[in-house]
Design an enzyme around this catalytic site. Structure first.
Site, mmCIF file in Angstrom:
data_model
loop_
_atom_site.group_PDB
_atom_site.id
_atom_site.type_symbol
_atom_site.label_atom_id
_atom_site.label_comp_id
_atom_site.label_asym_id
_atom_site.label_seq_id
_atom_site.Cartn_x
_atom_site.Cartn_y
_atom_site.Cartn_z
ATOM 1 N N ARG A 296 -6.673 11.738 20.310
ATOM 2 C CA ARG A 296 -7.051 12.528 19.142
ATOM 3 C C ARG A 296 -5.982 13.565 18.853
ATOM 4 O O ARG A 296 -5.174 13.924 19.714
ATOM 5 C CB ARG A 296 -8.392 13.238 19.360
ATOM 6 C CG ARG A 296 -8.376 14.345 20.413
ATOM 7 C CD ARG A 296 -9.587 15.257 20.267
ATOM 8 N NE ARG A 296 -9.686 16.250 21.326
ATOM 9 C CZ ARG A 296 -9.035 17.418 21.319
ATOM 10 N NH1 ARG A 296 -8.222 17.721 20.336
ATOM 11 N NH2 ARG A 296 -9.211 18.283 22.327
ATOM 12 N N ASN B 21 -4.676 17.438 17.902
ATOM 13 C CA ASN B 21 -5.034 18.750 18.445
ATOM 14 C C ASN B 21 -4.468 19.848 17.539
ATOM 15 O O ASN B 21 -4.560 19.754 16.327
ATOM 16 C CB ASN B 21 -4.549 18.861 19.894
ATOM 17 C CG ASN B 21 -5.255 19.953 20.660
ATOM 18 O OD1 ASN B 21 -6.476 20.049 20.638
ATOM 19 N ND2 ASN B 21 -4.496 20.791 21.349
ATOM 20 N N ASN C 281 -0.394 22.361 22.488
ATOM 21 C CA ASN C 281 -1.315 23.322 21.891
ATOM 22 C C ASN C 281 -0.543 24.300 21.023
ATOM 23 O O ASN C 281 0.154 23.869 20.116
ATOM 24 C CB ASN C 281 -2.129 24.014 22.996
ATOM 25 C CG ASN C 281 -3.621 23.852 22.777
ATOM 26 O OD1 ASN C 281 -4.118 24.045 21.680
ATOM 27 N ND2 ASN C 281 -4.333 23.486 23.824
ATOM 28 N N ASP D 161 -2.959 28.645 25.663
ATOM 29 C CA ASP D 161 -3.573 27.844 24.600
ATOM 30 C C ASP D 161 -2.846 28.150 23.289
ATOM 31 O O ASP D 161 -1.627 28.062 23.224
ATOM 32 C CB ASP D 161 -5.073 28.141 24.550
ATOM 33 C CG ASP D 161 -5.891 27.058 23.884
ATOM 34 O OD1 ASP D 161 -5.379 26.409 22.947
ATOM 35 O OD2 ASP D 161 -7.049 26.853 24.253
#
Length: 316
Positions: free
Chosen positions: A129, A131, A177, A227
């Site tokens: 998927r 991100n 990220n 992150d």
């Protein structure tokens, strides 16, 4: 080395329970904060803070107005029916999105509404998927992809050029990220969260090409995962540290300068508003019910002395 500065406690900007709130970005057309809930596939928006605590909810309900008419109230822009990693503002109207297994457009001009159109289905494998994503200064949309379960090397970084073409710029990542660029656009930053590293590379803003990657900083296993991130006008990185309950400011060499402590353990990303307010998204994913009542909310630190590097809008 002098100790890091502790920043004041943040306010609640939107009180909510997002599973994985992510991708905060300012829409300069409407002076709103946009953010997503990745697994729920929801894009929300809230007018920028004017100071004070907020009363809204990230699910579109609010103690006050739910139509996006006041700071702290949240309204749902779109529910896309699949995971939604991040969006960016599109010059021609609506938004571009890293969504499900590819890249698409939400609410394109003239399409009659906020429906999603998948333009580039990049990931045919069912266990992959998209991100986090962000536009560079020239209006290219950069988006990471990952493999569910985050095996080593299962992630990649893709670039959607304004001419419509898509290329895979990096392979061999784990969970790409937070993305960002230096104030002059000559340096690129990327968090690879599962590896607990923040990477940097020279960047050619005219050609949209990356130079050799190197490690800028690494997090200890006991110290959370880097992150989402943003960059300020001094060239310093603001990194949300998942599991540590902090956003940390590092200089371009990686030295820790300041720490913002949050009342939640899983801050996920951050973005600066035009007045210097820092907005921080968070997640409730994996937490015991009731353990962190504010998990999944959006927080704001107003009145900072910093200004963020303007994030590009999609020029394609």
């Amino acid at each position: 080395m002098s100790p890091a500065t502790s920043l004041p406690a943040p306010e609640i900007f939107v009180r909510g329970h997002a599973v994985v709130g992510e991708g905060p970005v300012i829409d300069p057309r409407t002076n709103e904060l946009l953010w997503v809930d990745i697994p729920a596939g929801v894009l929300s928006r809230t007018p920028l803070a004017a100071g004070g605590s907020a009363t809204g909810s990230a699910d579109g309900s609010a103690d006050g107005s739910a139509d996006g008419s006041a700071p702290g109230s949240a309204s749902v822009v779109a529910r896309v029916g699949m995971s939604l990693g991040a969006v960016a503002v599109r010059d021609r109207g609506g938004y571009v999105a890293a969504v499900g297994a590819g890249l698409g457009v939400i609410g394109a001009a003239g399409d009659g509404g906020p429906a999603l159109t998948v333009v580039h289905p990049l990931l045919p494998e069912p266990d992959r998927r998209m991100n986090d994503a962000k536009c560079d200064p020239a209006g290219r949309f950069w988006a990471g992809s990952t493999t569910l379960g985050f095996p080593a090397g299962g992630g990649a970084l893709h670039c959607w050029d304004p001419d419509g073409g898509v290329r895979t710029a990096l392979r061999g990542l784990d969970l790409p990220n937070g993305l960002g660029w230096s104030p002059d656009g000559s340096r690129f930053y990327l968090a690879d969260s599962v590896r607990r590293v923040v990477l940097t590379a020279p960047y050619d803003p005219a050609a949209g090409r990356l130079g050799p990657l190197r490690e800028l900083l690494r997090h200890d296993r006991r110290d959370g995962m880097p992150d989402g991130l943003c960059v300020d006008e001094d060239g310093c990185l603001w990194i949300a540290v998942w599991g540590a309950g902090e956003v940390r400011r590092h200089d371009p060499r990686g030295r820790l300068l300041a720490v913002l402590r949050l009342p939640v353990s899983q801050p996920s990303s951050c973005a600066f508003g035009p007045d210097g307010t820092l907005y921080v998204t968070s997640a409730s994913d994996g937490l015991r019910p009731g353990a962190e009542p504010l998990a999944g909310s959006v927080f704001a630190l107003p009145g900072t002395a910093f200004r963020g590097v303007a994030v590009g809008t999609f020029a394609g």
